[in-house]
Design a protein around this motif. Sequence first.
Motif, mmCIF file in Angstrom:
data_model
loop_
_atom_site.group_PDB
_atom_site.id
_atom_site.type_symbol
_atom_site.label_atom_id
_atom_site.label_comp_id
_atom_site.label_asym_id
_atom_site.label_seq_id
_atom_site.Cartn_x
_atom_site.Cartn_y
_atom_site.Cartn_z
ATOM 1 N N ARG A 26 0.785 -1.128 0.045
ATOM 2 C CA ARG A 26 0.003 -0.009 -0.033
ATOM 3 C C ARG A 26 0.688 1.283 0.063
ATOM 4 N NH1 ARG A 26 -3.331 -0.106 5.742
ATOM 5 N NH2 ARG A 26 -3.514 -2.370 4.834
ATOM 6 N N PHE A 27 2.162 1.054 0.097
ATOM 7 C CA PHE A 27 3.111 2.129 0.422
ATOM 8 C C PHE A 27 3.621 2.506 -1.082
ATOM 9 C CE2 PHE A 27 2.866 0.556 4.596
ATOM 10 C CZ PHE A 27 2.071 1.756 5.145
ATOM 11 N N LYS A 28 3.539 1.784 -2.156
ATOM 12 C CA LYS A 28 4.332 2.051 -3.352
ATOM 13 C C LYS A 28 4.138 3.117 -4.051
ATOM 14 C CE LYS A 28 1.155 -0.284 -6.491
ATOM 15 N NZ LYS A 28 0.621 -1.417 -7.315
ATOM 16 N N ASN A 29 2.881 4.009 -3.840
ATOM 17 C CA ASN A 29 2.931 5.212 -4.352
ATOM 18 C C ASN A 29 3.436 6.327 -3.677
ATOM 19 O OD1 ASN A 29 1.443 4.078 -6.424
ATOM 20 N ND2 ASN A 29 -0.536 3.899 -5.463
ATOM 21 N N GLN A 30 3.947 6.256 -2.437
ATOM 22 C CA GLN A 30 4.102 7.010 -1.423
ATOM 23 C C GLN A 30 5.645 7.024 -1.135
ATOM 24 O OE1 GLN A 30 1.347 5.874 1.356
ATOM 25 N NE2 GLN A 30 0.800 7.806 1.616
ATOM 26 N N LEU A 31 6.416 5.757 -1.362
ATOM 27 C CA LEU A 31 7.677 5.626 -1.064
ATOM 28 C C LEU A 31 8.452 5.010 -2.490
ATOM 29 C CD1 LEU A 31 7.573 4.081 2.400
ATOM 30 C CD2 LEU A 31 8.142 6.305 2.028
ATOM 31 N N ASP A 32 9.508 5.132 -2.639
ATOM 32 C CA ASP A 32 10.155 4.684 -3.495
ATOM 33 C C ASP A 32 10.716 3.469 -3.346
ATOM 34 O OD1 ASP A 32 12.982 4.601 -2.555
ATOM 35 O OD2 ASP A 32 12.997 6.875 -2.862
ATOM 36 N N LYS A 33 11.237 2.444 -4.206
ATOM 37 C CA LYS A 33 11.633 1.029 -4.166
ATOM 38 C C LYS A 33 12.557 0.801 -3.105
ATOM 39 C CE LYS A 33 9.768 -0.548 -8.861
ATOM 40 N NZ LYS A 33 10.069 -1.267 -9.895
ATOM 41 N N ASP A 34 13.534 1.568 -3.290
ATOM 42 C CA ASP A 34 14.727 1.542 -2.427
ATOM 43 C C ASP A 34 14.333 1.685 -0.817
ATOM 44 O OD1 ASP A 34 16.508 0.746 -4.523
ATOM 45 O OD2 ASP A 34 17.137 3.039 -4.562
ATOM 46 N N THR A 35 13.479 2.703 -0.512
ATOM 47 C CA THR A 35 13.053 2.951 0.553
ATOM 48 C C THR A 35 12.234 1.935 1.449
ATOM 49 O OG1 THR A 35 13.147 5.445 0.015
ATOM 50 C CG2 THR A 35 12.018 4.635 2.039
ATOM 51 N N ILE A 36 11.380 1.423 0.508
ATOM 52 C CA ILE A 36 10.482 -0.033 0.912
ATOM 53 C C ILE A 36 11.403 -1.062 1.058
ATOM 54 C CG2 ILE A 36 8.861 -1.537 -0.045
ATOM 55 C CD1 ILE A 36 7.455 0.829 -1.377
ATOM 56 N N LYS A 37 12.327 -1.107 0.435
ATOM 57 C CA LYS A 37 13.324 -2.251 0.578
ATOM 58 C C LYS A 37 14.061 -2.248 1.821
ATOM 59 C CE LYS A 37 14.943 -5.955 -1.199
ATOM 60 N NZ LYS A 37 14.321 -7.367 -1.267
ATOM 61 N N GLY A 66 5.691 -5.218 11.592
ATOM 62 C CA GLY A 66 7.055 -4.464 11.794
ATOM 63 C C GLY A 66 7.319 -3.595 10.379
ATOM 64 N N VAL A 67 7.171 -4.464 9.146
ATOM 65 C CA VAL A 67 7.077 -3.837 7.828
ATOM 66 C C VAL A 67 6.181 -2.615 7.575
ATOM 67 C CG1 VAL A 67 6.920 -4.080 5.280
ATOM 68 C CG2 VAL A 67 8.126 -5.882 6.869
ATOM 69 N N PHE A 68 5.003 -2.977 8.099
ATOM 70 C CA PHE A 68 3.843 -1.734 7.963
ATOM 71 C C PHE A 68 4.320 -0.404 8.781
ATOM 72 C CE2 PHE A 68 0.122 0.388 9.432
ATOM 73 C CZ PHE A 68 -0.715 0.472 8.199
ATOM 74 N N ILE A 69 4.894 -0.947 10.001
ATOM 75 C CA ILE A 69 5.445 0.582 10.960
ATOM 76 C C ILE A 69 6.544 0.979 10.388
ATOM 77 C CG2 ILE A 69 6.236 0.728 13.250
ATOM 78 C CD1 ILE A 69 4.410 -1.210 14.437
ATOM 79 N N MET A 72 5.308 3.268 7.539
ATOM 80 C CA MET A 72 4.622 4.572 8.273
ATOM 81 C C MET A 72 5.665 5.512 8.685
ATOM 82 S SD MET A 72 1.594 4.409 7.969
ATOM 83 C CE MET A 72 0.802 5.615 8.833
ATOM 84 N N LYS A 73 6.624 4.950 9.489
ATOM 85 C CA LYS A 73 7.751 5.979 10.102
ATOM 86 C C LYS A 73 8.481 6.558 8.927
ATOM 87 C CE LYS A 73 9.170 3.333 13.992
ATOM 88 N NZ LYS A 73 10.397 2.590 14.747
ATOM 89 N N GLU A 74 8.745 5.937 8.050
ATOM 90 C CA GLU A 74 9.460 6.454 6.722
ATOM 91 C C GLU A 74 8.498 7.771 6.028
ATOM 92 O OE1 GLU A 74 12.699 7.525 4.788
ATOM 93 O OE2 GLU A 74 12.547 5.957 6.135
ATOM 94 N N ILE A 75 7.275 7.611 5.825
ATOM 95 C CA ILE A 75 6.242 8.654 5.541
ATOM 96 C C ILE A 75 6.368 9.762 6.349
ATOM 97 C CG2 ILE A 75 3.910 8.777 5.017
ATOM 98 C CD1 ILE A 75 3.645 6.087 3.857
ATOM 99 N N LYS A 76 6.254 9.298 7.759
ATOM 100 C CA LYS A 76 5.921 10.591 8.649
ATOM 101 C C LYS A 76 7.302 11.420 8.511
ATOM 102 C CE LYS A 76 2.854 8.673 11.936
ATOM 103 N NZ LYS A 76 2.605 8.252 13.107
ATOM 104 N N PHE A 77 8.622 10.725 8.359
ATOM 105 C CA PHE A 77 9.800 11.461 8.413
ATOM 106 C C PHE A 77 9.986 12.129 7.097
ATOM 107 C CE2 PHE A 77 14.324 11.367 6.902
ATOM 108 C CZ PHE A 77 15.015 11.750 7.794
#
Length: 155
Positions: A26-37, A66-69, A72-77
Amino acid sequence: MNLNTQIENALLDSNIVKIMNKASKRFKNQLDKDTIKTCQLNALWKTFVNHDPAKGAKFTTYLYNGVFIECMKEIKFYQKSLRNNGKLHDNIPENKNQYLIIDMLDELNDEEKEIFMDRLSNMTIAEMSAKYSKNRESTRRKMHSVLKKVANKFS
């Protein structure tokens, strides 16, 4: 088995990779692939370090959360950095001249800084000489030498 080996084996397990991908989908539109990885790897590492099967949670559930959290932390940052115009701290100068002023002030001694700040606050030479208990001409010379030091930085 050490932690690095456990993580490498987990990354080879297709079920664990699917769970991490599902949690971050669900975060693929908000975060890039490297950040998700990075979020996935951080969560996997934290899961191996913190998961306690005695508490009743399954390893995969703990990993999914854990991945979800982490995402979410990365999006808030990221949102916090956008609120501050891309800066994470408020004390970063806006342009290179502000860096020069900071460097210049570091090179002045305490008395020179005080004289410079007094001059910037539009104190007259007479007011400054009264403040420092010096005669007017000595204060004027000192102020002139400080201003010359500052002017050399900007030329």
